[in-house]
Design a protein around this motif. Structure first.
Motif, short mmCIF file in Angstrom:
data_model
loop_
_atom_site.label_atom_id
_atom_site.label_comp_id
_atom_site.label_asym_id
_atom_site.label_seq_id
_atom_site.Cartn_x
_atom_site.Cartn_y
_atom_site.Cartn_z
N GLU A 126 -0.43 0.24 -3.27
CA GLU A 126 0.99 -0.09 -3.13
C GLU A 126 1.42 -1.17 -4.10
OE1 GLU A 126 2.99 -0.52 0.65
OE2 GLU A 126 1.11 0.06 1.62
N TYR A 127 0.48 -2.05 -4.48
CA TYR A 127 0.84 -3.24 -5.24
C TYR A 127 0.32 -3.23 -6.67
CZ TYR A 127 1.35 -4.45 -0.39
OH TYR A 127 1.69 -4.43 0.92
N ARG A 128 -0.06 -2.07 -7.19
CA ARG A 128 -0.64 -1.99 -8.53
C ARG A 128 0.24 -2.72 -9.55
NH1 ARG A 128 -5.38 -1.16 -10.43
NH2 ARG A 128 -5.69 0.76 -9.33
N SER A 129 1.53 -2.55 -9.45
CA SER A 129 2.43 -3.16 -10.42
C SER A 129 2.46 -4.69 -10.30
CB SER A 129 3.85 -2.61 -10.27
OG SER A 129 4.33 -2.88 -8.98
N LEU A 130 1.99 -5.24 -9.20
CA LEU A 130 1.97 -6.69 -9.01
C LEU A 130 0.65 -7.32 -9.44
CD1 LEU A 130 3.76 -6.91 -5.55
CD2 LEU A 130 4.76 -7.20 -7.82
N GLY A 131 -0.29 -6.50 -9.92
CA GLY A 131 -1.53 -7.03 -10.47
C GLY A 131 -2.65 -7.24 -9.47
N TYR A 132 -2.71 -6.47 -8.42
CA TYR A 132 -3.81 -6.55 -7.46
C TYR A 132 -4.73 -5.35 -7.66
CZ TYR A 132 -0.82 -9.91 -5.05
OH TYR A 132 -0.03 -10.98 -4.75
N PRO A 133 -5.73 -5.46 -8.54
CA PRO A 133 -6.55 -4.30 -8.87
C PRO A 133 -7.48 -3.86 -7.74
CG PRO A 133 -7.43 -6.23 -9.93
CD PRO A 133 -6.13 -6.65 -9.28
N TYR A 134 -7.67 -4.68 -6.72
CA TYR A 134 -8.61 -4.33 -5.66
C TYR A 134 -7.91 -3.96 -4.35
CZ TYR A 134 -12.43 -5.82 -8.61
OH TYR A 134 -13.33 -5.92 -9.63
N GLU A 135 -6.64 -3.62 -4.39
CA GLU A 135 -5.91 -3.22 -3.19
C GLU A 135 -5.80 -1.70 -3.20
OE1 GLU A 135 -4.45 -5.35 -0.89
OE2 GLU A 135 -4.99 -7.19 -1.93
N MET A 136 -6.57 -1.00 -2.36
CA MET A 136 -6.54 0.45 -2.37
C MET A 136 -6.64 0.98 -0.94
SD MET A 136 -6.22 2.88 -4.64
CE MET A 136 -6.72 2.14 -6.17
N SER A 137 -5.74 1.92 -0.61
CA SER A 137 -5.76 2.59 0.70
C SER A 137 -6.22 4.03 0.50
CB SER A 137 -4.36 2.60 1.32
OG SER A 137 -3.93 1.28 1.59
N TYR A 138 -7.05 4.51 1.40
CA TYR A 138 -7.60 5.86 1.32
C TYR A 138 -7.10 6.68 2.52
CZ TYR A 138 -10.95 4.28 -2.20
OH TYR A 138 -11.53 3.79 -3.33
N TYR A 139 -6.61 7.89 2.24
CA TYR A 139 -6.12 8.81 3.26
C TYR A 139 -6.83 10.14 3.11
CZ TYR A 139 -2.24 5.78 4.56
OH TYR A 139 -1.48 4.74 5.04
N THR A 140 -7.22 10.74 4.23
CA THR A 140 -7.87 12.05 4.22
C THR A 140 -7.08 13.02 5.09
OG1 THR A 140 -9.29 11.42 6.08
CG2 THR A 140 -10.18 11.10 3.86
N ILE A 141 -7.26 14.30 4.83
CA ILE A 141 -6.60 15.33 5.62
C ILE A 141 -7.49 15.65 6.83
CG2 ILE A 141 -5.77 17.71 5.67
CD1 ILE A 141 -5.12 17.36 2.67
N GLN A 142 -6.95 15.39 8.01
CA GLN A 142 -7.64 15.66 9.27
C GLN A 142 -6.70 16.46 10.15
OE1 GLN A 142 -10.82 14.67 9.72
NE2 GLN A 142 -10.80 13.61 7.77
N ASN A 143 -7.12 17.63 10.61
CA ASN A 143 -6.29 18.47 11.48
C ASN A 143 -4.92 18.74 10.86
OD1 ASN A 143 -8.33 18.55 13.52
ND2 ASN A 143 -7.68 16.51 14.14
N ASN A 144 -4.91 19.06 9.57
CA ASN A 144 -3.69 19.38 8.82
C ASN A 144 -2.68 18.23 8.76
OD1 ASN A 144 -4.41 21.98 7.98
ND2 ASN A 144 -3.94 22.76 10.02
N VAL A 145 -3.17 16.99 8.85
CA VAL A 145 -2.33 15.80 8.72
C VAL A 145 -3.04 14.83 7.77
CG1 VAL A 145 -1.34 13.81 9.92
CG2 VAL A 145 -1.35 16.04 11.03
N ASP A 163 -3.99 11.42 6.99
CA ASP A 163 -4.07 10.26 7.87
C ASP A 163 -4.89 9.14 7.24
OD1 ASP A 163 -3.67 8.73 10.11
OD2 ASP A 163 -4.72 10.06 11.49
N TYR A 164 -4.56 7.92 7.60
CA TYR A 164 -5.24 6.73 7.11
C TYR A 164 -6.72 6.80 7.43
CZ TYR A 164 -6.82 1.89 7.10
OH TYR A 164 -7.54 0.75 6.89
N SER A 165 -7.55 6.41 6.44
CA SER A 165 -8.99 6.36 6.64
C SER A 165 -9.51 4.93 6.51
CB SER A 165 -9.68 7.26 5.62
OG SER A 165 -11.05 7.34 5.88
N PHE A 166 -9.26 4.28 5.35
CA PHE A 166 -9.71 2.89 5.20
C PHE A 166 -9.00 2.23 4.02
CE2 PHE A 166 -12.67 5.34 2.62
CZ PHE A 166 -12.84 4.58 1.48
#
Length: 123
Positions: free
Chosen positions: A51-70, A72-75
């Protein structure tokens, strides 16, 4: 970003909704948006974004996977500056596990294993 799926038997295209957690009651949405970029993590079979790549936070990353056709947030994997030393500390936490500290090398492995998603115009 909207993710679609194709049923090869019926040739039907449908939206894979995402989960939104900005309230006490999570709900489904059709479009995920961010000011950062979207990536694909083959290792975790996940959509990853910062979300914050443009603000210079290279280690901020959210991972989402498809579970039951949705989708959804993973980690999340992120860094925080230690106020006493000025050094960065790295962390990971997810839906199925508590916050854990990472070494810089471990954080770099997360940061370098995903690939950029390239967008193609639909004619």
């Amino acid at each position: 970003m909207t993710i679609f799926t194709l049923d090869v038997n019926t040739q039907k295209i449908t939206i894979i909704p995402g989960m939104e957690y900005d309230t006490d009651s999570p709900y489904k949405i059709d479009v995920l948006s961010t000011s950062g970029e979207f990536y694909y993590s083959q290792k975790y079979n996940a959509i990853a974004y910062n979300e914050y790549r443009s603000l210079g936070y290279p280690y901020e990353m959210s991972y989402y996977t498809i579970q039951n056709n949705v989708l959804d947030y993973s980690f999340d994997m992120w860094s925080e500056e230690n106020a006493d030393t000025g050094e960065l500390n790295y962390y990971i936490a997810g839906i199925d596990f508590d916050k854990k500290e990472l070494t810089k090398e471990e954080a770099d492995e997360y940061r370098t294993e995903y690939t950029t998603i390239f967008w193609k115009p639909i004619p």
